[in-house]
Scaffold this motif. Sequence first.
Motif, PDB file in Angstrom:
ATOM      1  N   GLY A 181      26.706  32.243  33.361  1.00  0.00           N
ATOM      2  CA  GLY A 181      25.643  31.811  34.279  1.00  0.00           C
ATOM      3  C   GLY A 181      26.000  32.740  34.745  1.00  0.00           C
ATOM      4  N   PHE A 182      25.531  33.058  36.524  1.00  0.00           N
ATOM      5  CA  PHE A 182      25.535  33.082  37.371  1.00  0.00           C
ATOM      6  C   PHE A 182      26.730  34.482  37.724  1.00  0.00           C
ATOM      7  CE2 PHE A 182      25.652  35.227  41.965  1.00  0.00           C
ATOM      8  CZ  PHE A 182      24.448  35.015  42.275  1.00  0.00           C
ATOM      9  N   ALA A 183      27.545  34.117  38.222  1.00  0.00           N
ATOM     10  CA  ALA A 183      29.532  34.332  38.603  1.00  0.00           C
ATOM     11  C   ALA A 183      29.800  35.426  37.591  1.00  0.00           C
ATOM     12  CB  ALA A 183      30.395  32.850  38.647  1.00  0.00           C
ATOM     13  N   MET A 184      29.089  35.222  36.482  1.00  0.00           N
ATOM     14  CA  MET A 184      29.867  36.250  35.627  1.00  0.00           C
ATOM     15  C   MET A 184      28.613  37.303  34.902  1.00  0.00           C
ATOM     16  SD  MET A 184      32.607  35.747  34.819  1.00  0.00           S
ATOM     17  CE  MET A 184      33.664  36.341  34.086  1.00  0.00           C
ATOM     18  N   SER A 185      27.422  36.698  35.928  1.00  0.00           N
ATOM     19  CA  SER A 185      26.770  38.317  35.164  1.00  0.00           C
ATOM     20  C   SER A 185      27.406  39.688  35.065  1.00  0.00           C
ATOM     21  CB  SER A 185      25.351  37.815  35.540  1.00  0.00           C
ATOM     22  OG  SER A 185      25.728  38.143  37.450  1.00  0.00           O
ATOM     23  N   LYS A 186      26.075  40.532  34.916  1.00  0.00           N
ATOM     24  CA  LYS A 186      26.766  42.115  34.551  1.00  0.00           C
ATOM     25  C   LYS A 186      27.383  42.522  36.393  1.00  0.00           C
ATOM     26  CE  LYS A 186      25.372  47.114  33.135  1.00  0.00           C
ATOM     27  NZ  LYS A 186      24.217  47.418  32.577  1.00  0.00           N
ATOM     28  N   GLU A 187      26.187  41.676  36.818  1.00  0.00           N
ATOM     29  CA  GLU A 187      26.358  42.701  39.008  1.00  0.00           C
ATOM     30  C   GLU A 187      27.547  41.523  39.481  1.00  0.00           C
ATOM     31  OE1 GLU A 187      23.710  40.692  37.160  1.00  0.00           O
ATOM     32  OE2 GLU A 187      22.273  42.496  37.435  1.00  0.00           O
ATOM     33  N   ASN A 188      28.307  40.847  39.021  1.00  0.00           N
ATOM     34  CA  ASN A 188      29.421  39.407  39.058  1.00  0.00           C
ATOM     35  C   ASN A 188      30.346  39.718  38.796  1.00  0.00           C
ATOM     36  OD1 ASN A 188      27.382  38.941  41.873  1.00  0.00           O
ATOM     37  ND2 ASN A 188      26.252  37.674  40.571  1.00  0.00           N
ATOM     38  N   ARG A 189      30.158  39.943  37.730  1.00  0.00           N
ATOM     39  CA  ARG A 189      31.733  39.656  36.898  1.00  0.00           C
ATOM     40  C   ARG A 189      32.800  40.498  37.717  1.00  0.00           C
ATOM     41  NH1 ARG A 189      31.227  42.080  30.887  1.00  0.00           N
ATOM     42  NH2 ARG A 189      30.618  44.159  31.254  1.00  0.00           N
ATOM     43  N   ALA A 190      32.754  41.931  37.990  1.00  0.00           N
ATOM     44  CA  ALA A 190      33.717  42.003  38.609  1.00  0.00           C
ATOM     45  C   ALA A 190      34.168  41.593  39.874  1.00  0.00           C
ATOM     46  CB  ALA A 190      33.014  43.507  38.724  1.00  0.00           C
ATOM     47  N   LYS A 191      33.390  41.456  40.108  1.00  0.00           N
ATOM     48  CA  LYS A 191      34.545  40.401  41.681  1.00  0.00           C
ATOM     49  C   LYS A 191      35.024  39.135  41.154  1.00  0.00           C
ATOM     50  CE  LYS A 191      31.107  38.154  43.841  1.00  0.00           C
ATOM     51  NZ  LYS A 191      30.190  37.851  45.316  1.00  0.00           N
ATOM     52  N   SER A 192      34.323  38.164  40.652  1.00  0.00           N
ATOM     53  CA  SER A 192      34.817  37.288  40.163  1.00  0.00           C
ATOM     54  C   SER A 192      36.080  36.793  39.481  1.00  0.00           C
ATOM     55  CB  SER A 192      33.335  35.907  39.157  1.00  0.00           C
ATOM     56  OG  SER A 192      32.667  35.751  39.464  1.00  0.00           O
ATOM     57  N   SER A 193      35.690  37.992  37.956  1.00  0.00           N
ATOM     58  CA  SER A 193      37.557  37.770  37.676  1.00  0.00           C
ATOM     59  C   SER A 193      38.250  38.307  38.280  1.00  0.00           C
ATOM     60  CB  SER A 193      36.759  38.868  36.188  1.00  0.00           C
ATOM     61  OG  SER A 193      36.526  39.401  36.483  1.00  0.00           O
ATOM     62  N   GLY A 194      38.172  39.683  38.953  1.00  0.00           N
ATOM     63  CA  GLY A 194      38.729  40.584  39.943  1.00  0.00           C
ATOM     64  C   GLY A 194      39.430  39.186  41.070  1.00  0.00           C
ATOM     65  N   GLY A 195      38.648  38.655  41.793  1.00  0.00           N
ATOM     66  CA  GLY A 195      38.975  37.262  42.221  1.00  0.00           C
ATOM     67  C   GLY A 195      40.121  36.130  42.019  1.00  0.00           C
ATOM     68  N   LEU A 196      39.204  35.429  40.392  1.00  0.00           N
ATOM     69  CA  LEU A 196      40.701  35.027  40.049  1.00  0.00           C
ATOM     70  C   LEU A 196      41.948  35.247  39.609  1.00  0.00           C
ATOM     71  CD1 LEU A 196      37.692  32.689  37.804  1.00  0.00           C
ATOM     72  CD2 LEU A 196      38.506  32.403  39.757  1.00  0.00           C
ATOM     73  N   SER A 197      41.959  36.249  38.842  1.00  0.00           N
ATOM     74  CA  SER A 197      43.150  36.986  38.896  1.00  0.00           C
ATOM     75  C   SER A 197      43.524  36.870  39.772  1.00  0.00           C
ATOM     76  CB  SER A 197      42.782  38.443  38.655  1.00  0.00           C
ATOM     77  OG  SER A 197      41.749  38.298  37.360  1.00  0.00           O
ATOM     78  N   LYS A 198      43.533  37.627  41.534  1.00  0.00           N
ATOM     79  CA  LYS A 198      44.145  37.616  42.958  1.00  0.00           C
ATOM     80  C   LYS A 198      44.832  36.191  42.874  1.00  0.00           C
ATOM     81  CE  LYS A 198      41.807  41.743  44.405  1.00  0.00           C
ATOM     82  NZ  LYS A 198      41.195  42.243  45.836  1.00  0.00           N
ATOM     83  N   LEU A 199      43.962  35.274  42.715  1.00  0.00           N
ATOM     84  CA  LEU A 199      44.398  33.854  43.473  1.00  0.00           C
ATOM     85  C   LEU A 199      45.627  33.461  42.382  1.00  0.00           C
ATOM     86  CD1 LEU A 199      40.977  32.000  43.261  1.00  0.00           C
ATOM     87  CD2 LEU A 199      42.084  32.148  45.328  1.00  0.00           C
ATOM     88  N   TRP A 200      45.484  33.604  40.784  1.00  0.00           N
ATOM     89  CA  TRP A 200      46.726  33.436  39.851  1.00  0.00           C
ATOM     90  C   TRP A 200      48.236  34.305  40.760  1.00  0.00           C
ATOM     91  CZ3 TRP A 200      49.800  36.241  36.502  1.00  0.00           C
ATOM     92  CH2 TRP A 200      49.923  35.338  35.568  1.00  0.00           C
ATOM     93  N   ASP A 201      47.977  35.809  40.838  1.00  0.00           N
ATOM     94  CA  ASP A 201      48.824  36.078  41.364  1.00  0.00           C
ATOM     95  C   ASP A 201      49.107  35.719  43.168  1.00  0.00           C
ATOM     96  OD1 ASP A 201      48.370  37.590  38.882  1.00  0.00           O
ATOM     97  OD2 ASP A 201      47.201  39.569  40.208  1.00  0.00           O
ATOM     98  N   GLY A 202      49.147  35.681  43.792  1.00  0.00           N
ATOM     99  CA  GLY A 202      48.955  34.923  44.795  1.00  0.00           C
ATOM    100  C   GLY A 202      48.931  35.689  46.193  1.00  0.00           C
ATOM    101  N   SER A 203      46.939  37.321  45.647  1.00  0.00           N
ATOM    102  CA  SER A 203      47.639  37.596  46.971  1.00  0.00           C
ATOM    103  C   SER A 203      46.611  37.137  48.081  1.00  0.00           C
ATOM    104  CB  SER A 203      46.915  38.702  46.066  1.00  0.00           C
ATOM    105  OG  SER A 203      47.072  39.040  44.940  1.00  0.00           O
ATOM    106  N   VAL A 204      47.008  37.659  49.175  1.00  0.00           N
ATOM    107  CA  VAL A 204      45.708  37.569  50.111  1.00  0.00           C
ATOM    108  C   VAL A 204      43.948  38.345  49.675  1.00  0.00           C
ATOM    109  CG1 VAL A 204      45.245  37.841  52.456  1.00  0.00           C
ATOM    110  CG2 VAL A 204      47.101  37.141  51.982  1.00  0.00           C
ATOM    111  N   ILE A 205      43.481  37.364  50.041  1.00  0.00           N
ATOM    112  CA  ILE A 205      41.891  37.735  49.888  1.00  0.00           C
ATOM    113  C   ILE A 205      41.240  37.809  50.987  1.00  0.00           C
ATOM    114  CG2 ILE A 205      39.646  36.907  48.571  1.00  0.00           C
ATOM    115  CD1 ILE A 205      41.310  35.234  46.374  1.00  0.00           C
TER     116      ILE A 205
END
Length: 440
Positions: free
Chosen positions: A132-156
């Motif tokens: 869907g929209f969250a992983m569209s070509k325009e948004n997948r870098a933001k969505s996947s990178g954000g989820l990776s940061k949450l797993w890492d325990g990073s401040v967003i």
Amino acid sequence: MAICVQSVLAACSLATSRFAKVETLLDGNEVFVSEYFTTIANSGERKSAADGRAMKGVMNVFERRHRQHEKELAQFNAELSQLSRGDPKPECPSFRSFLVTEPTYEGLLKAISSGAGFIGWFTDEAAQFFGGFAMSKENRAKSSGGLSKLWDGSVISQPRSGRDSVAVIPPCPTSLNLMFQPVLLKETYGDDFLVGQGLLARMLPVWPESNMGNRLFKRPSVEDRKRVKGFQDRTEHLLEAALETQEEQRILKLSDEAFEICREFHDQIEAQLGTGGKLAEVSGFAAKAPEHACRIAGMLTLFEDEYAVSVEGDTMKSACEMLEFYIEEFKHLRAAALADVSVNHAKGVLDWLMVNYAPGDAFAKEALQQRGPFATRKAVPLNKALDILVQHGWIQALPPETVVGGKARKAPYRLHPQAGVAASGPHRVAGDEHRSEPAS
């Protein structure tokens, strides 16, 4: 079993993630015990049914707290309606959300900001995210990178709409269980961007063989019901305690034995990551396996005792064995996602033949065109599938005009006489190096 275990572990992750962080092999690197899970299975495999049982205690807490919030909100609105001009307004009650089902990445951050201190994203319709929209070509870098940061325990840092300032999202233990069908394999495990970016390396996957056709009904025993109820009660208790605690997360230590077991596991993995090594092609996931093992071991420790202070050796040993399984699943998923669609068609044809014919039986191509798998009834995909099965020795082409079923056939074949013996072993799509094949 794998589908059931994923849901159980995901519920454990959510229920325990608020209490403590766990040590890893690296000095000073303590991580959340929360984990990301993905479950890949076809419709009808009872993903939702298994998840419903595992999540019953979680849902009890969520629904109870939501009902209480509705009452508080109604009371707030009643008080607001009685105010006169100039009277101070009461504070609007807030709902501390710890569970979401179909959010965008922004929706997930909004839920985290509600202040529960931990969050879970559980959905049996993850196709709406990955496709869907969250992983569209325009948004997948933001969505996947954000989820990776949450797993890492990073401040967003998140820019605020219409403002120059940014909202700071503090580190938050985040648990995921995303379920989707194999049709999305190419968009997930076949996507070099998602694999290279690292999101999939942070997710523990399962894609079990289908058990459909073998699930005869069996009434659960009294003991079965007690064990399921006991698990649900335990997750409910832990969640209520997690929502009430005001304490900072403590650090769950690794005992000397647990540390040594994890160190040996790390070195075993590292030895296979070099060029040409067994795990070289899945190095991103495999390299994170020791940290995954620490998270799983910490989660299981806290589920048994939320006041525990250390991870013991037997728990770490179990966690490392689980990661060995997950590594094999990741390898299999990656291989299957990159395989030609014709290979998957060939497996579908072979499965149909194994059900409808005995080893050594002759069959006609017309039988597949009339009654075979829907995806391969047309000439082009069927011809490719048959060619692959001939090439790998599963079937043998017979001379044209061979009589099959009392009639001369233009395209007759025979299922290999040893196909039944071969199929008694692991039987998965091409790309699994452990797949059995008949002797030539």
